[in-house]
Motif scaffolding. Structure first.
Motif, mmCIF file in Angstrom:
data_model
loop_
_atom_site.group_PDB
_atom_site.id
_atom_site.type_symbol
_atom_site.label_atom_id
_atom_site.label_comp_id
_atom_site.label_asym_id
_atom_site.label_seq_id
_atom_site.Cartn_x
_atom_site.Cartn_y
_atom_site.Cartn_z
ATOM 1 N N VAL A 134 0.833 -1.199 0.000
ATOM 2 C CA VAL A 134 0.000 0.000 0.000
ATOM 3 C C VAL A 134 0.872 1.255 0.000
ATOM 4 C CG1 VAL A 134 -1.712 1.286 1.339
ATOM 5 C CG2 VAL A 134 -1.961 -1.189 1.040
ATOM 6 N N ALA A 135 1.983 1.230 0.722
ATOM 7 C CA ALA A 135 2.903 2.369 0.702
ATOM 8 C C ALA A 135 3.448 2.600 -0.700
ATOM 9 C CB ALA A 135 4.052 2.127 1.685
ATOM 10 N N HIS A 138 0.715 4.143 -2.901
ATOM 11 C CA HIS A 138 0.532 5.572 -2.634
ATOM 12 C C HIS A 138 1.711 6.372 -3.182
ATOM 13 C CE1 HIS A 138 -3.183 5.779 -0.288
ATOM 14 N NE2 HIS A 138 -2.818 4.651 0.315
ATOM 15 N N GLY A 139 2.936 5.814 -3.090
ATOM 16 C CA GLY A 139 4.079 6.484 -3.682
ATOM 17 C C GLY A 139 3.939 6.606 -5.188
ATOM 18 N N PHE A 140 3.473 5.550 -5.828
ATOM 19 C CA PHE A 140 3.218 5.558 -7.268
ATOM 20 C C PHE A 140 2.181 6.637 -7.610
ATOM 21 C CE2 PHE A 140 0.667 3.920 -10.852
ATOM 22 C CZ PHE A 140 1.646 3.702 -11.813
ATOM 23 N N ALA A 141 1.102 6.687 -6.824
ATOM 24 C CA ALA A 141 0.040 7.661 -7.086
ATOM 25 C C ALA A 141 0.539 9.089 -6.928
ATOM 26 C CB ALA A 141 -1.130 7.405 -6.133
ATOM 27 N N ALA A 142 1.540 9.284 -6.067
ATOM 28 C CA ALA A 142 2.076 10.628 -5.838
ATOM 29 C C ALA A 142 3.194 10.996 -6.800
ATOM 30 C CB ALA A 142 2.594 10.724 -4.396
ATOM 31 N N GLY A 143 3.529 10.092 -7.735
ATOM 32 C CA GLY A 143 4.561 10.394 -8.716
ATOM 33 C C GLY A 143 5.975 10.145 -8.232
ATOM 34 N N LEU A 144 6.132 9.368 -7.152
ATOM 35 C CA LEU A 144 7.454 9.115 -6.595
ATOM 36 C C LEU A 144 8.400 8.481 -7.602
ATOM 37 C CD1 LEU A 144 9.357 8.944 -4.071
ATOM 38 C CD2 LEU A 144 8.326 6.690 -3.631
ATOM 39 N N GLN A 173 6.842 6.554 5.354
ATOM 40 C CA GLN A 173 6.578 7.058 6.704
ATOM 41 C C GLN A 173 7.586 6.543 7.733
ATOM 42 O OE1 GLN A 173 2.497 5.922 7.402
ATOM 43 N NE2 GLN A 173 1.700 7.350 5.876
ATOM 44 N N VAL A 174 8.833 6.428 7.324
ATOM 45 C CA VAL A 174 9.876 5.908 8.202
ATOM 46 C C VAL A 174 10.363 7.006 9.135
ATOM 47 C CG1 VAL A 174 12.185 4.864 8.283
ATOM 48 C CG2 VAL A 174 10.583 4.239 6.460
#
Length: 408
Positions: A134-135, A138-144, A173-174
């Motif tokens: 899931v992390a 979400h990173g993919f969705a944010a363009g990471l 979120q580390v």
């Protein structure tokens, strides 16, 4: 680029299976240094797995053991929600985007450790594989993973090559109170992935090089009836060979998830080397699901093997099929190249084939309707997690592993 014969041999799933079966035969002869086999307990393990399957999939509609299950953790269909932002793309490009996401997510999946959690905006907290999946989504969705702000929902070599510990750590979120095992190793994997994509335009294209271009490479490999699953694995291993930290090289090529043990193929070729390709095979199962849903039949999925990881392997230790000769080994952290870990992983792969036969018998299904990839999902992986939580408060594996974030 043509691989040396010994390297090509070690990339074949049949080599994984054959060499692991040798370790099972040695266990049957009580000839392994670290493990004893109690075959009479395998039927009970199969019953436990069958019970787990019936709990998880009462209608026996079992999907592949693939990354896509984790994206839906907590019964939330996150990919479908994200897919709406890609509406209008053709079937092929949608499959490329799914492969983009799947490749980075699988490579980022190695054990997170017991204390790390990812918290979504609605407060849902997820750990371990589900949390990592899931992390990454979400990173993919944010363009990471994209270098183009105008096209954020993709993965490309430039973004991966410049990945920083700070960026990946923030996306996952580390922090001091939320430590992630092997964060630095994961960043190295992402950078290495960027270099690997650039180095193989024949597999990953160019301008930009993307994991999703693997679709076009596999389309070129397919015959009229479909694409053999083993071809997916070979393409993954050839294209992603530079990704792995350099452990063992042969003929100048990085072997990845291949380990030395004196009892592995002593007669050669590639004597003393035991391949597992755990993450690569799991990625191959995950890609097979994408390909089939994109109208590309995948053939002989059972040519791939079971996965040599701690949930499947833990199942056999926790249910007494395998027992350590020296119980003290379970009290100390063991490196991935420790011979006990290598034996455990080899026995896991071989026993999963036997377990699958017994589970099919219990459920009245054949290998066509319940291939190994579905036994794993239904299945042995879930049962391994279930028994681990029954026996240990943190649900961790029965053996403590020193992970660099690139194997399990």
């Amino acid at each position: 680029m043509t691989s040396a014969p010994a390297v090509a041999l070690l990339r074949r799933p049949e080599t994984v299976r054959d060499r692991c079966q040798r370790f099972l035969r040695l266990a049957e002869e009580d000839a392994l240094p670290h493990f004893m086999l109690r075959p009479e307990r395998l039927a009970g393990a199969a019953e436990y797995v069958t019970d787990t399957i019936r709990r998880n999939y009462p209608e026996l509609q079992i999907p592949y053991h693939s990354r896509w299950r984790h994206f839906a953790a907590g019964q939330v269909d996150r990919w479908s929600a994200l897919q709406q932002k890609l509406e209008g793309l053709g079937e092929g490009e949608m499959a490329r985007r799914r492969i983009d996401l799947c490749v980075v997510s699988v490579l980022l999946d190695a054990g997170a450790g017991p204390d790390w959690r990812f918290t979504e905006a609605d407060g849902m907290q997820l750990g371990r594989s589900e949390g990592l999946a899931v992390a990454s989504l979400h990173g993919f969705a944010a363009g990471l993973f994209s270098s183009d702000p105008r096209d954020p929902l993709r993965v490309d070599a430039a973004a991966l090559s410049s990945m920083s510990v700070e960026a990946l750590g923030a996306a996952f979120q580390v922090g001091p109170s939320n430590p992630l095992t092997g964060l630095d190793g994961r960043v190295v994997l992402m950078r290495n992935l960027g270099a690997a994509l650039t180095a193989r335009p024949d597999i990953f294209g160019s301008d930009p090089a993307r994991p999703g271009r693997l679709l076009d490479h596999l389309d070129r490999q397919a015959a009229s009836g479909g694409l053999p699953a083993a071809s997916i694995l070979v393409a993954v291993l050839e294209g992603l060979a530079p990704v792995w930290p350099s452990r063992i090289t042969l003929e100048g090529q990085n072997l990845g998830d291949v380990w030395r043990h004196p009892l592995a193929a002593p007669e050669g070729p590639a004597e003393g080397l035991l391949p597992f390709h755990k993450l690569s095979q799991w990625l191959s199962y995950s890609l097979a699901e994408v390909l089939e849903e994109a109208g590309r039949p995948v053939l002989a999925v059972d040519a791939l093997t079971g996965l040599a990881e701690y949930r499947n392997g833990g199942l056999f230790i926790d249910l007494g099929v395998l027992r350590l000769r020296d119980p003290a080994l379970a009290t100390q952290p063991l490196a991935m190249d420790h011979h006990a870990i290598i034996e455990w992983r080899a026995l896991t792969v071989a026993l999963l084939d036997q377990l699958a036969v017994l589970v099919r018998q219990d459920l009245g299904l054949d290998a066509m309707s319940l291939p190994l990839a579905r036994v794993l999902e239904g299945g042995s992986w879930a049962a391994g997690r279930r028994i681990a939580h029954t026996l240990r408060p943190d649900g961790g594996p029965p053996l403590r592993l020193i992970s660099d974030g690139t194997v399990f």
